[in-house]
Scaffold this motif. Structure first.
Motif, PDB file in Angstrom:
ATOM      1  N   THR A 129      11.345   6.166  -7.000  1.00 24.01           N
ATOM      2  CA  THR A 129      12.480   5.512  -6.340  1.00 24.01           C
ATOM      3  C   THR A 129      12.089   5.026  -4.950  1.00 24.01           C
ATOM      4  O   THR A 129      12.452   3.912  -4.547  1.00 24.01           O
ATOM      5  N   GLU A 130      11.323   5.857  -4.221  1.00 21.49           N
ATOM      6  CA  GLU A 130      10.858   5.452  -2.892  1.00 21.49           C
ATOM      7  C   GLU A 130       9.852   4.309  -2.984  1.00 21.49           C
ATOM      8  O   GLU A 130       9.846   3.414  -2.133  1.00 21.49           O
ATOM      9  N   ALA A 131       9.008   4.342  -4.004  1.00 20.46           N
ATOM     10  CA  ALA A 131       8.055   3.249  -4.193  1.00 20.46           C
ATOM     11  C   ALA A 131       8.783   1.934  -4.408  1.00 20.46           C
ATOM     12  O   ALA A 131       8.397   0.898  -3.843  1.00 20.46           O
ATOM     13  N   ILE A 132       9.843   1.976  -5.207  1.00 21.68           N
ATOM     14  CA  ILE A 132      10.626   0.762  -5.476  1.00 21.68           C
ATOM     15  C   ILE A 132      11.172   0.177  -4.172  1.00 21.68           C
ATOM     16  O   ILE A 132      11.169  -1.051  -3.978  1.00 21.68           O
ATOM     17  N   LYS A 133      11.613   1.033  -3.253  1.00 18.92           N
ATOM     18  CA  LYS A 133      12.142   0.545  -1.974  1.00 18.92           C
ATOM     19  C   LYS A 133      11.068  -0.213  -1.197  1.00 18.92           C
ATOM     20  O   LYS A 133      11.352  -1.253  -0.588  1.00 18.92           O
ATOM     21  N   ASP A 134       9.842   0.304  -1.219  1.00 23.01           N
ATOM     22  CA  ASP A 134       8.748  -0.404  -0.536  1.00 23.01           C
ATOM     23  C   ASP A 134       8.439  -1.733  -1.228  1.00 23.01           C
ATOM     24  O   ASP A 134       8.214  -2.753  -0.561  1.00 23.01           O
ATOM     25  N   TYR A 135       8.418  -1.726  -2.553  1.00 23.00           N
ATOM     26  CA  TYR A 135       8.167  -2.970  -3.279  1.00 23.00           C
ATOM     27  C   TYR A 135       9.271  -4.000  -3.004  1.00 23.00           C
ATOM     28  O   TYR A 135       9.002  -5.199  -2.919  1.00 23.00           O
ATOM     29  N   ASN A 136      10.498  -3.508  -2.846  1.00 22.43           N
ATOM     30  CA  ASN A 136      11.602  -4.414  -2.500  1.00 22.43           C
ATOM     31  C   ASN A 136      11.326  -5.125  -1.179  1.00 22.43           C
ATOM     32  O   ASN A 136      11.619  -6.327  -1.027  1.00 22.43           O
ATOM     33  N   GLU A 137      10.759  -4.386  -0.221  1.00 22.27           N
ATOM     34  CA  GLU A 137      10.454  -4.980   1.087  1.00 22.27           C
ATOM     35  C   GLU A 137       9.367  -6.045   0.958  1.00 22.27           C
ATOM     36  O   GLU A 137       9.433  -7.088   1.615  1.00 22.27           O
ATOM     37  N   ILE A 187       0.838  -1.201   0.000  1.00 26.02           N
ATOM     38  CA  ILE A 187       0.000   0.000   0.000  1.00 26.02           C
ATOM     39  C   ILE A 187       0.870   1.246   0.000  1.00 26.02           C
ATOM     40  O   ILE A 187       0.634   2.202  -0.751  1.00 26.02           O
ATOM     41  N   SER A 188       1.903   1.241   0.822  1.00 21.87           N
ATOM     42  CA  SER A 188       2.810   2.385   0.903  1.00 21.87           C
ATOM     43  C   SER A 188       3.509   2.627  -0.431  1.00 21.87           C
ATOM     44  O   SER A 188       3.634   3.773  -0.888  1.00 21.87           O
ATOM     45  N   GLY A 189       3.932   1.543  -1.066  1.00 16.81           N
ATOM     46  CA  GLY A 189       4.585   1.669  -2.376  1.00 16.81           C
ATOM     47  C   GLY A 189       3.657   2.273  -3.413  1.00 16.81           C
ATOM     48  O   GLY A 189       4.059   3.153  -4.194  1.00 16.81           O
ATOM     49  N   ASN A 190       2.404   1.844  -3.405  1.00 14.58           N
ATOM     50  CA  ASN A 190       1.430   2.389  -4.351  1.00 14.58           C
ATOM     51  C   ASN A 190       1.168   3.869  -4.101  1.00 14.58           C
ATOM     52  O   ASN A 190       1.034   4.663  -5.041  1.00 14.58           O
TER      53      ASN A 190
END
Length: 202
Positions: free
Chosen positions: A40-48, A28-31
């Motif tokens: 770039t920040e979204a990618i970090k959340d998706y990585n998690e 949800i945070s990534g979206n």
């Protein structure tokens, strides 16, 4: 020809019971970050998310779309390919991969992805529009017109399809049809159509 951008799905999707809430929170945070243009920040959340659920096709696809927005097309394609391996019937992964391949001007390979995506979801009007762009890139003007027309049949007020259909009509010598499409696109609110009207339809 301008680049086209895939879209991510903002729907909540199911995760396995293990670490389910944490993965969902990151998804949800990534979206939300993607929606704010913070790719770039979204990618970090998706990585998690992917640390917890490495074969989660929607997250792999959304991360790929974020990479596409950063013009990292080859990295995006890798993510879409992983998503397809995880879920061979996940339509969005094929359509998104097709868009990234289109942006790399790999039209023939993009066409295969759009064919598969449309096979899986034959009612997706944007997929027909985007396949039309690929066919236009291949100079298959008749095929492009057929795809734009199908997109319009499915969504009669889809201004982008009218706008796009004008170019192959013009290339095939149908100036009247092209100008009609650009006029329709303008009437539906697409201001870019005015440039074509002034240049080709005076």
């Amino acid at each position: 020809m301008t680049k086209i951008l895939p879209f991510i799905l903002f729907i909540l999707v199911s995760f396995s019971a293990l670490a389910q809430q944490s993965a969902k929170d990151y998804f949800i945070s990534g979206n939300e970050k993607f929606n704010a243009g913070k790719y770039t920040e979204a990618i970090k959340d998706y990585n998690e998310v992917l640390k917890l659920e490495p074969k989660h096709a929607p997250t792999l696809t959304n991360r790929g779309v974020a990479k596409d927005r950063l013009q990292k097309y080859r990295e995006a394609i890798e993510d879409f390919t992983k998503a397809i391996a995880a879920d061979p019937k996940y339509t969005e992964a094929y359509l998104s991969r097709g868009l990234s391949k289109y942006n790399l001007k790999d039209y023939r390979s993009a066409l295969l992805d759009f064919n598969k995506g449309i096979e899986l979801d034959p009612k997706d009007f944007k997929a027909y529009n985007n396949r039309g762009l690929v066919r236009y890139g291949l100079r298959d003007f008749s095929g492009a017109i057929a795809d734009y027309t199908k997109a319009i049949e499915l969504s009669p007020k889809y201004e982008q399809a009218y706008y796009n259909r004008g170019a192959p009509k013009y290339n095939l010598g149908d100036k009247t049809g092209a100008c009609s499409d650009w006029t329709k696109a303008k009437s539906l609110g697409l201001k870019d159509a005015d440039l074509y009207l002034k240049k080709y339809c005076q």
